[in-house]
Motif scaffolding. Structure first.
Motif, PDB file in Angstrom:
ATOM      1  N   ALA A  31      41.046  24.994 -87.444  1.00 43.15           N
ATOM      2  CA  ALA A  31      40.085  26.046 -87.110  1.00 43.15           C
ATOM      3  C   ALA A  31      40.791  27.375 -86.891  1.00 43.15           C
ATOM      4  O   ALA A  31      40.264  28.437 -87.234  1.00 43.15           O
ATOM      5  CB  ALA A  31      39.286  25.655 -85.880  1.00 43.15           C
ATOM      6  N   VAL A  32      42.003  27.348 -86.304  1.00 44.38           N
ATOM      7  CA  VAL A  32      42.788  28.571 -86.123  1.00 44.38           C
ATOM      8  C   VAL A  32      43.137  29.171 -87.485  1.00 44.38           C
ATOM      9  O   VAL A  32      42.993  30.381 -87.714  1.00 44.38           O
ATOM     10  CB  VAL A  32      44.064  28.289 -85.313  1.00 44.38           C
ATOM     11  CG1 VAL A  32      44.960  29.531 -85.270  1.00 44.38           C
ATOM     12  CG2 VAL A  32      43.724  27.857 -83.897  1.00 44.38           C
TER      13      VAL A  32
ATOM     14  N   LYS B 123      37.620  25.738 -76.043  1.00 44.80           N
ATOM     15  CA  LYS B 123      38.091  24.749 -75.071  1.00 44.80           C
ATOM     16  C   LYS B 123      38.549  25.389 -73.772  1.00 44.80           C
ATOM     17  O   LYS B 123      38.649  24.725 -72.747  1.00 44.80           O
ATOM     18  CB  LYS B 123      39.219  23.922 -75.673  1.00 44.80           C
ATOM     19  CG  LYS B 123      38.809  23.092 -76.873  1.00 44.80           C
ATOM     20  CD  LYS B 123      39.921  22.163 -77.313  1.00 44.80           C
ATOM     21  CE  LYS B 123      40.165  21.056 -76.282  1.00 44.80           C
ATOM     22  NZ  LYS B 123      41.176  20.084 -76.762  1.00 44.80           N
ATOM     23  N   GLY B 124      38.872  26.666 -73.789  1.00 49.22           N
ATOM     24  CA  GLY B 124      39.318  27.330 -72.573  1.00 49.22           C
ATOM     25  C   GLY B 124      39.678  28.771 -72.845  1.00 49.22           C
ATOM     26  O   GLY B 124      39.945  29.156 -73.984  1.00 49.22           O
ATOM     27  N   THR B 125      39.662  29.584 -71.783  1.00 45.09           N
ATOM     28  CA  THR B 125      40.057  30.984 -71.893  1.00 45.09           C
ATOM     29  C   THR B 125      40.941  31.351 -70.711  1.00 45.09           C
ATOM     30  O   THR B 125      40.765  30.843 -69.606  1.00 45.09           O
ATOM     31  CB  THR B 125      38.835  31.926 -71.904  1.00 45.09           C
ATOM     32  OG1 THR B 125      38.066  31.709 -70.719  1.00 45.09           O
ATOM     33  CG2 THR B 125      37.975  31.693 -73.126  1.00 45.09           C
ATOM     34  N   LYS B 126      41.906  32.215 -70.962  1.00 44.43           N
ATOM     35  CA  LYS B 126      42.782  32.762 -69.929  1.00 44.43           C
ATOM     36  C   LYS B 126      43.023  34.228 -70.259  1.00 44.43           C
ATOM     37  O   LYS B 126      42.821  34.674 -71.402  1.00 44.43           O
ATOM     38  CB  LYS B 126      44.130  32.031 -69.881  1.00 44.43           C
ATOM     39  CG  LYS B 126      44.059  30.569 -69.468  1.00 44.43           C
ATOM     40  CD  LYS B 126      44.025  30.415 -67.956  1.00 44.43           C
ATOM     41  CE  LYS B 126      44.181  28.949 -67.555  1.00 44.43           C
ATOM     42  NZ  LYS B 126      44.183  28.774 -66.085  1.00 44.43           N
ATOM     43  N   LYS B 127      43.497  34.964 -69.264  1.00 44.18           N
ATOM     44  CA  LYS B 127      43.919  36.338 -69.508  1.00 44.18           C
ATOM     45  C   LYS B 127      45.380  36.494 -69.143  1.00 44.18           C
ATOM     46  O   LYS B 127      45.861  35.889 -68.182  1.00 44.18           O
ATOM     47  CB  LYS B 127      43.058  37.322 -68.712  1.00 44.18           C
ATOM     48  CG  LYS B 127      41.855  37.834 -69.487  1.00 44.18           C
ATOM     49  CD  LYS B 127      41.337  39.124 -68.906  1.00 44.18           C
ATOM     50  CE  LYS B 127      40.239  39.702 -69.813  1.00 44.18           C
ATOM     51  NZ  LYS B 127      39.693  40.951 -69.244  1.00 44.18           N
ATOM     52  N   VAL B 128      46.070  37.339 -69.919  1.00 45.53           N
ATOM     53  CA  VAL B 128      47.463  37.673 -69.636  1.00 45.53           C
ATOM     54  C   VAL B 128      47.456  38.874 -68.704  1.00 45.53           C
ATOM     55  O   VAL B 128      46.886  39.926 -69.017  1.00 45.53           O
ATOM     56  CB  VAL B 128      48.221  37.993 -70.930  1.00 45.53           C
ATOM     57  CG1 VAL B 128      49.678  38.320 -70.616  1.00 45.53           C
ATOM     58  CG2 VAL B 128      48.137  36.820 -71.901  1.00 45.53           C
TER      59      VAL B 128
ATOM     60  N   ILE C 142      43.402  35.003 -74.079  1.00 43.03           N
ATOM     61  CA  ILE C 142      43.806  33.785 -74.772  1.00 43.03           C
ATOM     62  C   ILE C 142      42.583  32.891 -74.913  1.00 43.03           C
ATOM     63  O   ILE C 142      41.937  32.547 -73.924  1.00 43.03           O
ATOM     64  CB  ILE C 142      44.921  33.042 -74.012  1.00 43.03           C
ATOM     65  CG1 ILE C 142      46.196  33.894 -73.970  1.00 43.03           C
ATOM     66  CG2 ILE C 142      45.216  31.696 -74.673  1.00 43.03           C
ATOM     67  CD1 ILE C 142      47.314  33.269 -73.143  1.00 43.03           C
ATOM     68  N   VAL C 143      42.263  32.529 -76.142  1.00 39.30           N
ATOM     69  CA  VAL C 143      41.112  31.666 -76.420  1.00 39.30           C
ATOM     70  C   VAL C 143      41.632  30.395 -77.091  1.00 39.30           C
ATOM     71  O   VAL C 143      42.156  30.450 -78.212  1.00 39.30           O
ATOM     72  CB  VAL C 143      40.092  32.367 -77.338  1.00 39.30           C
ATOM     73  CG1 VAL C 143      38.902  31.442 -77.613  1.00 39.30           C
ATOM     74  CG2 VAL C 143      39.622  33.675 -76.719  1.00 39.30           C
ATOM     75  N   GLU C 144      41.517  29.274 -76.406  1.00 38.22           N
ATOM     76  CA  GLU C 144      41.907  27.997 -77.004  1.00 38.22           C
ATOM     77  C   GLU C 144      40.703  27.393 -77.706  1.00 38.22           C
ATOM     78  O   GLU C 144      39.618  27.285 -77.130  1.00 38.22           O
ATOM     79  CB  GLU C 144      42.434  27.023 -75.956  1.00 38.22           C
ATOM     80  CG  GLU C 144      42.905  25.704 -76.580  1.00 38.22           C
ATOM     81  CD  GLU C 144      43.300  24.643 -75.565  1.00 38.22           C
ATOM     82  OE1 GLU C 144      43.521  23.484 -75.989  1.00 38.22           O
ATOM     83  OE2 GLU C 144      43.375  24.961 -74.370  1.00 38.22           O
TER      84      GLU C 144
ATOM     85  N   ALA D 260      45.538  26.769 -80.577  1.00 35.38           N
ATOM     86  CA  ALA D 260      45.127  25.365 -80.511  1.00 35.38           C
ATOM     87  C   ALA D 260      46.372  24.498 -80.573  1.00 35.38           C
ATOM     88  O   ALA D 260      47.429  24.920 -81.066  1.00 35.38           O
ATOM     89  CB  ALA D 260      44.182  25.008 -81.660  1.00 35.38           C
ATOM     90  N   ILE D 261      46.238  23.271 -80.087  1.00 36.59           N
ATOM     91  CA  ILE D 261      47.325  22.315 -80.218  1.00 36.59           C
ATOM     92  C   ILE D 261      47.490  21.980 -81.698  1.00 36.59           C
ATOM     93  O   ILE D 261      46.506  21.921 -82.449  1.00 36.59           O
ATOM     94  CB  ILE D 261      47.052  21.054 -79.377  1.00 36.59           C
ATOM     95  CG1 ILE D 261      48.330  20.220 -79.245  1.00 36.59           C
ATOM     96  CG2 ILE D 261      45.896  20.238 -79.944  1.00 36.59           C
ATOM     97  CD1 ILE D 261      48.235  19.162 -78.178  1.00 36.59           C
ATOM     98  N   ALA D 262      48.734  21.835 -82.144  1.00 35.68           N
ATOM     99  CA  ALA D 262      48.992  21.554 -83.556  1.00 35.68           C
ATOM    100  C   ALA D 262      48.788  20.069 -83.846  1.00 35.68           C
ATOM    101  O   ALA D 262      48.890  19.224 -82.949  1.00 35.68           O
ATOM    102  CB  ALA D 262      50.411  21.983 -83.926  1.00 35.68           C
TER     103      ALA D 262
END
Length: 301
Positions: free
Chosen positions: A192-193, A172-177, A184-186, A215-217
């Motif tokens: 699924a997590v 659903k989305g990716t970000k980097k710290v 970060i892989v959503e 993922a959102i819980a």
């Protein structure tokens, strides 16, 4: 002259039940040791993270402010870490519960700057987390950690890797710290997590330090979001409960959920619960949890 034995404790962090949460070894040093010795000791323990803590002065509770001040470093079996939240919570728990620190606040001097730990009476249920009731010591510890900046990340270079390494999960989305280069892989669901079985040999080839899958819980879970941390490059195939990664996950989920307080769950086999508050005005993240001591001993070399 031979060095004095080093007392240590094994502490399960972010749980109130033994053999759950994330274990860390806490070595209390009476004298300074060099980094090579610390690395060899961490390798000998063979646990995900070993913390080495040493009083910053002969007086553990300076009279000018009442805070105990300690130097703190963290090592995996293969490298030194820049920051480690769960081992900091484990260290705080040991210093408080053993009576080494009689007060309610510890200031740690670390390579990532000062980190404070506050002892808070009562279980984590006060923060909205259901307690399993296993902890002997009914107190929480709240860590004051730096907020990590997350930035946009083009998923294109990773898409060919996702299907093979992450078993084809829906991204659903990716970000980097920014400070750690963790990815970060959503993905699409908390289930699924939990069920993810990534290929560690492939993760070792990915750029950056580690991969955080989140993922959102589900609404009935009692949690806001769920995550797992994979860091085979730093000697941790899966970190059972990685508190420091929530320094990046907090702003990530704050922008998505429009809130600053969270109850989070890390879905490793051991599992762990964290109460989190993002403090945008100070650039800090408060993370609260409990811990349980499972072992004490002495390192003789």
């Amino acid at each position: 002259m031979a060095n004095s034995p080093v007392k240590y404790a094994m502490v399960d962090a972010f749980t109130d039940v033994p053999f759950k949460g994330n274990p860390a070894v806490v070595c209390v040093l009476e004298e300074e040791r060099d980094g090579h010795w610390m690395q060899e000791a961490a390798k000998e323990f063979g646990i995900c993270v070993t913390a080495f803590v040493r009083p910053a002065s002969r007086e553990c509770t300076p009279p000018e402010n009442g805070d105990a001040i300690f130097h703190l470093r963290w090592f995996t079996p293969v490298t030194e870490l820049g920051i480690c939240g769960h081992a900091t919570l484990a260290t705080s728990h040991h210093l408080f519960s053993s009576g080494i620190v009689a007060g309610t606040r510890i200031k740690f001097l670390t390579n990532s700057g000062p980190i404070t730990a506050d002892k808070i009476e009562g279980s984590l249920s006060a923060a909205g987390v259901t307690s399993a009731g296993g902890a002997k010591d009914e107190f929480c510890i709240e860590l004051d950690l730096p907020r990590f900046t997350v930035h946009d990340c083009d998923p294109a270079p990773y898409m060919s890797l996702f299907s093979e390494t992450l078993n084809g999960v829906q991204i659903k989305g990716t970000k980097k710290v920014s400070c750690t280069e963790d990815l970060i892989v959503e993905i699409d669901s908390g289930d699924a997590v939990r069920e993810l079985q990534p290929r560690m040999d492939e993760l070792r080839k990915w750029p950056g330090r580690a991969v955080v899958v989140t993922a959102i819980a589900s609404p009935d879970s009692g949690f806001d979001f769920i995550s797992r941390f994979f860091g085979p490059k730093i000697g941790i195939d899966e970190d059972h409960v990685c508190a420091s990664t929530h320094c990046g996950l907090a702003p990530y989920w704050s922008s998505k959920l429009g809130k600053c307080k969270f109850i989070a769950y890390m879905a490793s086999k051991r599992g762990g619960q964290l109460a989190i508050q993002l403090k945008e005005e100070t650039g800090r993240v408060l993370i609260r949890g409990q811990a349980v001591t499972t072992m004490v001993g002495s390192l003789l070399v």
